[in-house]
Design a protein around this motif. Structure first.
Motif, PDB file in Angstrom:
ATOM      1  N   LEU A 289       5.194  -9.715  -5.794  1.00 15.43           N
ATOM      2  CA  LEU A 289       4.940  -8.694  -4.774  1.00 15.43           C
ATOM      3  C   LEU A 289       4.009  -7.601  -5.318  1.00 15.43           C
ATOM      4  O   LEU A 289       3.133  -7.101  -4.599  1.00 15.43           O
ATOM      5  N   GLU A 290       4.188  -7.240  -6.583  1.00 17.41           N
ATOM      6  CA  GLU A 290       3.309  -6.227  -7.184  1.00 17.41           C
ATOM      7  C   GLU A 290       1.869  -6.747  -7.290  1.00 17.41           C
ATOM      8  O   GLU A 290       0.921  -5.985  -7.071  1.00 17.41           O
ATOM      9  N   ILE A 291       1.722  -8.018  -7.618  1.00 18.45           N
ATOM     10  CA  ILE A 291       0.379  -8.604  -7.663  1.00 18.45           C
ATOM     11  C   ILE A 291      -0.235  -8.605  -6.260  1.00 18.45           C
ATOM     12  O   ILE A 291      -1.437  -8.348  -6.083  1.00 18.45           O
ATOM     13  N   ALA A 292       0.602  -8.874  -5.249  1.00 17.41           N
ATOM     14  CA  ALA A 292       0.122  -8.837  -3.865  1.00 17.41           C
ATOM     15  C   ALA A 292      -0.376  -7.443  -3.498  1.00 17.41           C
ATOM     16  O   ALA A 292      -1.366  -7.291  -2.767  1.00 17.41           O
ATOM     17  N   ILE A 293       0.301  -6.415  -4.008  1.00 19.83           N
ATOM     18  CA  ILE A 293      -0.140  -5.035  -3.763  1.00 19.83           C
ATOM     19  C   ILE A 293      -1.495  -4.785  -4.422  1.00 19.83           C
ATOM     20  O   ILE A 293      -2.378  -4.140  -3.841  1.00 19.83           O
ATOM     21  N   GLU A 294      -1.664  -5.287  -5.644  1.00 17.13           N
ATOM     22  CA  GLU A 294      -2.947  -5.123  -6.337  1.00 17.13           C
ATOM     23  C   GLU A 294      -4.071  -5.796  -5.553  1.00 17.13           C
ATOM     24  O   GLU A 294      -5.172  -5.249  -5.419  1.00 17.13           O
ATOM     25  N   LYS A 295      -3.812  -6.983  -5.037  1.00 17.49           N
ATOM     26  CA  LYS A 295      -4.827  -7.699  -4.252  1.00 17.49           C
ATOM     27  C   LYS A 295      -5.126  -6.947  -2.953  1.00 17.49           C
ATOM     28  O   LYS A 295      -6.282  -6.870  -2.513  1.00 17.49           O
ATOM     29  N   LEU A 296      -4.070  -6.415  -2.345  1.00 10.92           N
ATOM     30  CA  LEU A 296      -4.254  -5.631  -1.118  1.00 10.92           C
ATOM     31  C   LEU A 296      -5.108  -4.406  -1.391  1.00 10.92           C
ATOM     32  O   LEU A 296      -5.994  -4.067  -0.600  1.00 10.92           O
ATOM     33  N   LYS A 310       0.262  -0.508   6.868  1.00 10.68           N
ATOM     34  CA  LYS A 310       1.318  -1.374   7.391  1.00 10.68           C
ATOM     35  C   LYS A 310       1.617  -2.506   6.407  1.00 10.68           C
ATOM     36  O   LYS A 310       2.790  -2.820   6.136  1.00 10.68           O
ATOM     37  N   ALA A 311       0.571  -3.121   5.871  1.00 13.86           N
ATOM     38  CA  ALA A 311       0.760  -4.210   4.901  1.00 13.86           C
ATOM     39  C   ALA A 311       1.378  -3.692   3.616  1.00 13.86           C
ATOM     40  O   ALA A 311       2.260  -4.329   3.022  1.00 13.86           O
ATOM     41  N   LEU A 312       0.968  -2.500   3.187  1.00 16.03           N
ATOM     42  CA  LEU A 312       1.517  -1.905   1.969  1.00 16.03           C
ATOM     43  C   LEU A 312       2.994  -1.583   2.145  1.00 16.03           C
ATOM     44  O   LEU A 312       3.817  -1.844   1.250  1.00 16.03           O
ATOM     45  N   GLU A 313       3.345  -1.030   3.297  1.00 19.39           N
ATOM     46  CA  GLU A 313       4.739  -0.692   3.559  1.00 19.39           C
ATOM     47  C   GLU A 313       5.634  -1.928   3.503  1.00 19.39           C
ATOM     48  O   GLU A 313       6.733  -1.899   2.932  1.00 19.39           O
ATOM     49  N   ARG A 314       5.157  -3.012   4.073  1.00 22.65           N
ATOM     50  CA  ARG A 314       5.950  -4.245   4.073  1.00 22.65           C
ATOM     51  C   ARG A 314       6.251  -4.715   2.648  1.00 22.65           C
ATOM     52  O   ARG A 314       7.387  -5.077   2.323  1.00 22.65           O
ATOM     53  N   LEU A 315       5.246  -4.676   1.800  1.00 21.02           N
ATOM     54  CA  LEU A 315       5.424  -5.117   0.425  1.00 21.02           C
ATOM     55  C   LEU A 315       6.350  -4.181  -0.353  1.00 21.02           C
ATOM     56  O   LEU A 315       7.212  -4.624  -1.122  1.00 21.02           O
ATOM     57  N   LEU A 316       6.190  -2.878  -0.140  1.00 22.04           N
ATOM     58  CA  LEU A 316       7.034  -1.906  -0.840  1.00 22.04           C
ATOM     59  C   LEU A 316       8.493  -2.026  -0.404  1.00 22.04           C
ATOM     60  O   LEU A 316       9.406  -1.872  -1.228  1.00 22.04           O
TER      61      LEU A 316
END
Length: 337
Positions: A289-296, A310-316
């Motif tokens: 999930l943290e890697i997904a945040i980096e890519k985002l 919105k995408a960041l909130e979902r991951l967090l």
């Protein structure tokens, strides 16, 4: 137990070493394994240096609850080469563990324009040989090549799931490498904890070690003959410490891919108790999930602000839920004890 382990190491360090010939198969580890490989010193002065650097890695490995395997001239019997003992230890490691396998090389290297080698007592280790030994490992690998002319090892071994630190950016940087000293000192030094989470990541140790190495050359008035690089995105190119401000990259890859450092930031030789109490499967999911945040974050400039948030909130939220589950499991275990 960790304090006792450190005391035992300082008094009888050889007892912390597991030899390959002591069992047919190595037991599974709780927090990962470290294979520490000491190369041929060549001269007595280097023998003392490599011994001092290896002691710092031994202390960190035991402090982090990791299984430790020492391979080098002092671990041999009269009929075994360092190369064959290293192969035996690697062959007996769990290929599919979720925990990292660390392999640390301290010594001298060489490059003939075609192939990189690590100097051992007896037959040397070639980069393509090590690649072959590790090719079927599915578990995460951390490889540290702290020796001269080590860059060809990074280029040969790089692939997804492998985090690599090389003391040099080129095989032609073949003078004695001092980076091993500063990297070993930084991996267990909380002054290298740049993000202040109570633990030192591979990325943080790399950045601090690189900075201290640069300071050494400046203070001595010498031209730097080595330039450490790190690769954890699998492209085999690597980046230097100058790519980062704190633990965040200031530069971006020209092809838009994830910049090196994101995975190295998640790996610690000595993790905090908060990190250790999270089950490994949860840690793997959290890291994804943290890697997904980096890519985002890398795509942020091309997104609508509302879509990004919105995408960041979902991951967090997903990460927060994992920590909540880990806390519940930890509290349940405490009550049962």
């Amino acid at each position: 137990m960790k304090i006792l382990g450190l005391l035992l190491l300082s008094l009888i360090g050889s007892l912390a070493v597991v030899r390959a010939d002591e069992s047919e198969s190595l037991e599974k580890d709780d927090f990962g394994s470290v294979i520490l490989v000491i190369g041929a010193a060549g001269e007595e002065q280097y023998d003392d240096l490599f011994e001092a650097w290896s002691r710092q890695w031994e202390t960190g490995a035991i402090g982090g609850g990791k299984a430790l395997y020492l391979v080098g001239p002092n671990s041999l019997d009269s009929e075994t080469s360092v190369l064959s003992e290293l192969e035996e230890i690697i062959n007996k490691q769990d290929r599919k563990s979720l925990h990292e396998l660390w392999v640390i090389f301290l010594g001298h290297g060489q490059y003939d324009g075609r192939k990189g080698k690590f100097n051992l007592v007896g037959p040397d280790l070639a980069a393509d040989q090590l690649k072959d030994w590790l090719s079927d490992f599915e578990r995460p690998l951390v490889l540290s090549f702290c020796f001269s002319a080590s860059a060809p090892f990074l280029a040969e071994l790089a692939r997804p799931g492998v985090t690599i630190v090389s003391a040099t950016k080129s095989g032609n940087e073949n003078n004695f490498s001092r980076f091993g000293r500063y990297f070993a000192a930084s991996i267990g030094d909380l002054s290298a904890d740049l993000d202040k989470d109570g633990q030192v990541s591979v990325l943080e140790a790399f950045l601090m070690g690189s900075r201290r190495l640069e300071e050494y050359y400046l203070e001595e008035g010498l031209l730097a003959t080595e330039h450490p690089i790190l690769d954890d995105n699998g492209d085999g190119k690597g980046v230097g410490a100058d790519w980062f401000k704190g633990v965040r990259p200031e530069k971006q890859a020209t092809d838009g891919s994830l910049v090196d450092g994101a995975r190295a930031k998640q790996i610690h030789l000595m993790a905090t108790s908060l990190e250790q109490r999270m089950p490994v499967a949860m840690r793997v999911k959290r890291d994804e999930l943290e890697i997904a945040i980096e890519k985002l974050y890398g795509r942020k400039a091309g997104m609508e602000k509302s879509d990004y948030l919105k995408a960041l909130e979902r991951l967090l939220v997903e990460i927060a839920e994992l920590y909540k589950k880990a806390d519940a499991l930890a509290n349940q275990g405490t009550q049962e004890d």
